[in-house]
Design an enzyme around this catalytic site. Structure first.
Site, PDB file in Angstrom:
ATOM      1  N   ASN A  79       0.871  -1.172   0.000  1.00  0.00           N
ATOM      2  CA  ASN A  79       0.000   0.000   0.000  1.00  0.00           C
ATOM      3  C   ASN A  79       0.909   1.224   0.000  1.00  0.00           C
ATOM      4  OD1 ASN A  79      -1.861   1.985   0.396  1.00  0.00           O
ATOM      5  ND2 ASN A  79      -2.539   1.295   2.418  1.00  0.00           N
TER       6      ASN A  79
ATOM      7  N   LYS B 198       0.152   4.260  -0.441  1.00  0.00           N
ATOM      8  CA  LYS B 198      -0.495   5.437   0.162  1.00  0.00           C
ATOM      9  C   LYS B 198      -0.236   6.692  -0.675  1.00  0.00           C
ATOM     10  CE  LYS B 198      -0.370   3.032   4.537  1.00  0.00           C
ATOM     11  NZ  LYS B 198      -0.342   3.076   5.992  1.00  0.00           N
TER      12      LYS B 198
ATOM     13  N   HIS C 146      -9.791   1.162   4.079  1.00  0.00           N
ATOM     14  CA  HIS C 146      -8.543   1.265   4.840  1.00  0.00           C
ATOM     15  C   HIS C 146      -8.786   2.128   6.081  1.00  0.00           C
ATOM     16  CE1 HIS C 146      -4.470   2.342   5.969  1.00  0.00           C
ATOM     17  NE2 HIS C 146      -4.123   1.208   5.372  1.00  0.00           N
TER      18      HIS C 146
ATOM     19  N   GLU D 292      -7.134   4.377   7.398  1.00  0.00           N
ATOM     20  CA  GLU D 292      -6.873   5.816   7.233  1.00  0.00           C
ATOM     21  C   GLU D 292      -8.069   6.505   6.591  1.00  0.00           C
ATOM     22  OE1 GLU D 292      -3.092   5.351   5.298  1.00  0.00           O
ATOM     23  OE2 GLU D 292      -2.260   4.635   7.192  1.00  0.00           O
TER      24      GLU D 292
ATOM     25  N   GLU E 155      -6.293  -5.588   9.652  1.00  0.00           N
ATOM     26  CA  GLU E 155      -5.276  -4.598  10.017  1.00  0.00           C
ATOM     27  C   GLU E 155      -5.652  -3.929  11.339  1.00  0.00           C
ATOM     28  OE1 GLU E 155      -2.886  -3.184   6.405  1.00  0.00           O
ATOM     29  OE2 GLU E 155      -4.649  -1.923   6.547  1.00  0.00           O
TER      30      GLU E 155
ATOM     31  N   GLY F 109       1.535   1.619  10.843  1.00  0.00           N
ATOM     32  CA  GLY F 109       2.470   2.738  10.820  1.00  0.00           C
ATOM     33  C   GLY F 109       3.102   3.042  12.165  1.00  0.00           C
TER      34      GLY F 109
ATOM     35  N   SER G 218       2.477  -2.813  10.240  1.00  0.00           N
ATOM     36  CA  SER G 218       3.911  -2.893  10.551  1.00  0.00           C
ATOM     37  C   SER G 218       4.515  -4.250  10.187  1.00  0.00           C
ATOM     38  CB  SER G 218       4.181  -2.530  12.012  1.00  0.00           C
ATOM     39  OG  SER G 218       3.779  -1.203  12.263  1.00  0.00           O
TER      40      SER G 218
HETATM   41  P1  PGA Z   1       2.195  -0.234   7.689  1.00  0.00           P
HETATM   42  O1  PGA Z   1       0.803   0.058   6.932  1.00  0.00           O
HETATM   43  O2  PGA Z   1       2.767  -1.480   7.104  1.00  0.00           O
HETATM   44  O3  PGA Z   1       3.049   0.987   7.416  1.00  0.00           O
HETATM   45  O4  PGA Z   1       1.873  -0.393   9.141  1.00  0.00           O
HETATM   46  C1  PGA Z   1      -0.067  -0.993   6.642  1.00  0.00           C
HETATM   47  C2  PGA Z   1      -1.270  -0.440   5.937  1.00  0.00           C
HETATM   48  O5  PGA Z   1      -1.652   0.704   6.202  1.00  0.00           O
HETATM   49  O6  PGA Z   1      -1.869  -1.116   5.095  1.00  0.00           O
END
Ligand code: PGA
Length: 254
Positions: free
Chosen positions: A13, A15, A98, A100, A170, A176, A216
């Site tokens: 991803n 982003k 997602h 976010e 997730e 993150g 992560s």
């Molecule tokens: P991350 O993000 O691996 O940076 O924790 C995962 C995601 O948002 O899909």
């Protein structure tokens, strides 16, 4: 449990990172590093990077995803992109729900359901994200939260359409943050989701469903997470932006 029925899917991803040229460059770097991988590989790129990403990924085993999709086919929805538009570009995958989007852009379980429906109607494959926030985990209601998110998102999705849905578990507290769920914690929730699919659809449909872990995941912890019986891949943010690290994760999946 029957992992042999499922090919792992490793999705990056990306982003809100990289221009079209940078995205094409990253795909070019990635290609030789993952050319012998057996798993399916997807990268989710910003809308404007999609044409460059499709071009750069041609002839490789990398598929392109959009990071979101609107539920209407067209109309007065400033700033949005519809599923038929993505389909017309030749994008096979889209990420929906997602955390976010849920946290910062007011996405709700109901709008997630509408986006899933629209994406499936257009023939896309959906990567549906679900996951609890830290307060919910501390309250001991993780299972209830992810079950509700998933059940609402899948409302109206027929059994034969489930083949075009990948679920990404997730935990929001792990995204993150550098704080990964333990392999046991991640597997436990993926198994709960598989149980839900068995209840809504069938044992066979559940056995065939791809359920990823995200939060992560990186080159150091991927192998252990991906070895879990109910984890069929990963949705990777930060670590997917470095070609070498992402390749280690892809190759850890087989
Ligand atoms: P991350 O993000 O691996 O940076 O924790 C995962 C995601 O948002 O899909």
């Amino acid at each position: 449990m029957n992992k042999t029925l499922r090919a792992p899917v490793i999705a990056g991803n990306w982003k809100m990172n990289n221009t079209p040229a940078q995205t094409a460059g990253l795909i070019a770097q990635l290609k030789p590093l993952i050319s012998s991988a057996d798993s399916k590989i997807v990268v989710a790129v910003p809308f404007i990077d999609i044409p460059a990403a499709l071009e750069a990924a041609k002839g490789s085993n990398i598929a392109i995803a959009a990071q979101n999709v609107h539920w209407e086919e067209r109309g007065a929805f400033t700033g949005e992109v519809s599923a038929p538009m993505l389909k017309a570009l030749g994008v096979p995958y889209v990420v929906v729900g997602h955390s976010e989007r849920r946290q910062y852009f007011g996405e709700t379980d109901v709008t997630v359901q509408k986006r899933v429906r629209a994406a499936l109607n257009a023939g896309l494959t959906v990567i549906l994200c679900v996951g609890e926030v830290l307060a919910e985990r501390k309250l001991g209601i993780t299972a209830e939260i992810v079950r509700a998110q998933t059940e609402i998102a899948l409302a109206g999705v027929a059994a034969e359409e489930l083949r075009r849905v990948i679920i990404a578990y997730e935990p929001v507290w792990a995204i993150g943050t550098g704080e990964t769920a333990t392999p046991e914690q991640a597997n436990e929730v993926c198994a709960i989701l598989r149980g839900l699919l068995a209840r809504i659809y069938s044992k066979d449909a559940a056995d065939r469903a791809v359920i990823q872990y995200g939060g992560s995941m990186n080159d150091a912890n991927a192998a252990e997470l991906l070895a879990q019986p109910d984890i069929d891949g990963g949705l990777i943010g930060g670590a997917s932006l470095a070609a070498e690290k992402f390749a280690v994760i892809v190759n850890a999946a087989g």
